[in-house]
Scaffold this motif. Structure first.
Motif, mmCIF file in Angstrom:
data_model
loop_
_atom_site.group_PDB
_atom_site.id
_atom_site.type_symbol
_atom_site.label_atom_id
_atom_site.label_comp_id
_atom_site.label_asym_id
_atom_site.label_seq_id
_atom_site.Cartn_x
_atom_site.Cartn_y
_atom_site.Cartn_z
ATOM 1 N N SER A 1 0.785 -1.234 0.000
ATOM 2 C CA SER A 1 0.000 0.000 0.000
ATOM 3 C C SER A 1 0.815 1.281 0.000
ATOM 4 N N GLY A 2 2.120 1.182 -0.138
ATOM 5 C CA GLY A 2 2.946 2.375 -0.188
ATOM 6 C C GLY A 2 2.756 3.234 1.054
ATOM 7 N N ASP A 3 2.527 4.529 0.855
ATOM 8 C CA ASP A 3 2.352 5.459 1.980
ATOM 9 C C ASP A 3 0.928 6.007 2.008
ATOM 10 N N VAL B 1 -4.598 1.539 3.305
ATOM 11 C CA VAL B 1 -4.240 0.564 4.338
ATOM 12 C C VAL B 1 -5.448 0.271 5.227
ATOM 13 N N ALA B 2 -6.144 1.311 5.686
ATOM 14 C CA ALA B 2 -7.283 1.137 6.592
ATOM 15 C C ALA B 2 -8.398 0.329 5.925
ATOM 16 N N THR C 1 -8.140 -1.785 3.429
ATOM 17 C CA THR C 1 -7.681 -3.158 3.170
ATOM 18 C C THR C 1 -7.687 -3.987 4.439
ATOM 19 N N VAL C 2 -7.251 -3.419 5.544
ATOM 20 C CA VAL C 2 -7.231 -4.140 6.824
ATOM 21 C C VAL C 2 -8.637 -4.561 7.228
ATOM 22 N N THR C 3 -9.585 -3.660 7.126
ATOM 23 C CA THR C 3 -10.975 -3.982 7.470
ATOM 24 C C THR C 3 -11.508 -5.116 6.593
ATOM 25 N N GLY C 4 -11.291 -5.007 5.283
ATOM 26 C CA GLY C 4 -11.769 -6.043 4.378
ATOM 27 C C GLY C 4 -11.103 -7.384 4.623
ATOM 28 N N LEU C 5 -9.798 -7.389 4.864
ATOM 29 C CA LEU C 5 -9.060 -8.632 5.068
ATOM 30 C C LEU C 5 -9.543 -9.387 6.299
ATOM 31 N N LYS C 6 -9.767 -8.695 7.385
ATOM 32 C CA LYS C 6 -10.210 -9.348 8.630
ATOM 33 C C LYS C 6 -11.580 -9.986 8.458
ATOM 34 N N ARG C 7 -12.442 -9.344 7.716
ATOM 35 C CA ARG C 7 -13.780 -9.896 7.491
ATOM 36 C C ARG C 7 -13.753 -11.037 6.467
ATOM 37 N N TYR C 8 -12.933 -10.891 5.458
ATOM 38 C CA TYR C 8 -12.857 -11.869 4.365
ATOM 39 C C TYR C 8 -12.345 -13.223 4.832
ATOM 40 N N THR C 9 -11.523 -13.245 5.891
ATOM 41 C CA THR C 9 -10.851 -14.474 6.326
ATOM 42 C C THR C 9 -11.399 -15.040 7.633
ATOM 43 N N ILE C 10 -12.586 -14.670 8.024
ATOM 44 C CA ILE C 10 -13.108 -15.025 9.341
ATOM 45 C C ILE C 10 -13.343 -16.534 9.504
#
Length: 459
Positions: free
Chosen positions: A349-351, A356-357, A359-368
């Protein structure tokens, strides 16, 4: 029966899985790195990284389709060769090898032509916006030109594992990946080629992988000999390859369909930023799931050969060992993702803190429900390895088509972007229960055959 076949029939199942699956896992991880490394470099291009990775996200369905053809030929031919060898039909196995090699070239050329002719229309349908289209087109044109190399590399490394050379297969793929990483850095930042440099690096590395694998067969080093006379597209070899390879092929194509629907929903509910976030989530899921795919593919010759030889208990033991390992591994992966997602997301995500925010939210839900993925994937691969092509196809379609596509359409309308993140876990949960039922039913049928065989009186 040669030494390779004797090992498949008599060696400890655990040792065989370690011998065949470990190199396959390494090979799949390496293969996954081709795309992941590209995304890491592209996401960090100064000034345009977020748009570049969004453009790359739009191309994911096309790359998935290219990979699908490699899987179609590789898995279809490898499974058929293993079964033929288990039945003692060496000549038939040789014909399948020749047919598979010619299929790689034929389908690769056709796919390149179709893709290049319709590239603009395809990218717009797949979710490109006016801002991301130039990046997507610059990348995918080069990838399409080299589609034959991608398909051949994927297919032949599968065949090499089935031929009893899993370590060499992994070595070839690892070498190609290492070259890709070096060329990525050189072309993107050294020569300033941007996203086109990432594509060029990928094509060159896949060309090297495909050439090396072809030389293995052409120089007579394989256990299944290659003969030029078998470079023919015979119906009696092509149809069985397509029949067995259809299940994983359809699963890959269905994944492409899901990516298309997902990209368009993401564009509506989150814009280019959301497409970039999903590209990163896909990268993390790719690296998380590929060891399970490698485990299944590495076990394919073990399951296929022993099923063909009617040693059902050995085929089933391989499945049990695989499911146990996958459960432990995926549970650990889910815990890590839930606790420290930023560590996984930041390299892509570079800078850009907003990216970043999201992606983090989506990732946590996607992998539950990540641990449920192992039994579903391994169970489907097991059904495929024993030659149950129709059932394997249905199980593959269930996760990626029958369930996920409707959920991807309905859930965002009810819950917006959150609905997109939760669609996959819901589909995975349902697929887990259905796949488990059919696998257990198949094992019970095999157990009954074994009992009946023991009860037959000896004359």
């Amino acid at each position: 029966m040669n030494e390779h076949q004797r090992l498949l029939a008599n060696e400890s199942v655990g040792k065989l899985i370690l011998k065949y699956s470990l190199p396959a896992i390494i090979g799949m991880l390496v293969n996954g790195l081709y795309n992941v490394v590209d995304r890491m470099f592209i996401g960090n291009i100064p000034g345009v990284g977020h748009l570049a990775i969004s453009g790359l996200g739009v191309t994911l369905p096309i790359m998935t389709i290219i990979m699908a053809f490699g899987v179609l030929i590789g898995i279809g031919s490898a499974t058929n060769i293993s079964i033929k060898l288990g039945e003692g039909k060496q000549e038939q196995a040789q014909k399948i090898l020749g047919t598979a090699i010619l299929l790689n070239l034929t389908l690769g050329i056709v796919l390149s032509i179709i893709g290049l002719v319709f590239v603009d229309s395809i990218l717009m349908i797949f979710g490109a916006s006016p801002d991301s289209l130039p990046f997507a087109k610059e990348y995918i044109i080069i990838i399409l030109i080299g589609a034959t190399f991608n398909i051949t590399a994927m297919s032949l490394t599968n065949l090499m594992r089935s031929d009893g050379r899993p370590k060499l297969s992994a070595t070839i793929m690892a070498t190609g990946c290492f070259i890709n990483i070096i060329l990525d850095a050189l072309f993107i930042f050294g020569f300033g080629l941007g996203i086109a440099g990432a594509a060029l690096a990928t094509v060159i590395s896949q060309f090297i992988t495909a050439t090396w694998a072809l030389l293995y067969f052409f120089k007579g080093k394989s256990n299944v000999p290659f003969f030029k006379k078998n470079l023919r597209l015979r119906k009696e070899q092509v149809l069985p390859i397509l029949a067995i390879g259809a299940a994983p092929f359809i699963m890959q194509v269905a994944m492409s369909g899901v990516q298309i629907i997902c990209n368009n929903s993401l564009k509506i509910y989150g814009g280019d930023m959301a497409i970039g976030a999903f590209a990163t989530i896909s990268s993390i899921m790719l690296m998380t799931g590929t060891p399970i795919i490698g485990l299944a593919q590495g076990s394919q010759p073990i399951v296929g050969f022993n099923f063909g030889a009617k040693q059902y208990h050995r085929a089933n033991k391989a499945l049990k060992i695989n499911v146990t390992f996958a459960g432990i591994y995926l549970l650990a992966g889910m815990i890590m993702i839930q606790l420290i997602p930023e560590v996984l997301v930041n390299p892509f995500s570079g800078d850009n803190p907003e990216l970043v925010a999201m992606t983090v939210t989506g990732l946590k839900r996607y992998t539950i429900v990540l641990p449920l993925l192992g039994p579903s994937m391994l169970g489907t691969q097991y059904i495929q390895a024993i030659g149950k092509a129709k059932l394997a196809m249905v199980l593959s379609l269930m996760r990626q088509v029958l369930l996920l596509i409707p959920l991807m359409i309905i859930m965002p309308r009810l819950f917006g972007l959150t609905g997109i993140w939760f669609a996959q876990p819901i589909a995975d949960t349902i697929t887990f229960f259905v796949t488990t039922y059919f696998v257990l039913r198949e094992i019970r049928a095999q157990n009954q055959l074994s009992v009946d065989k023991q009860l037959i009186p000896v004359a």
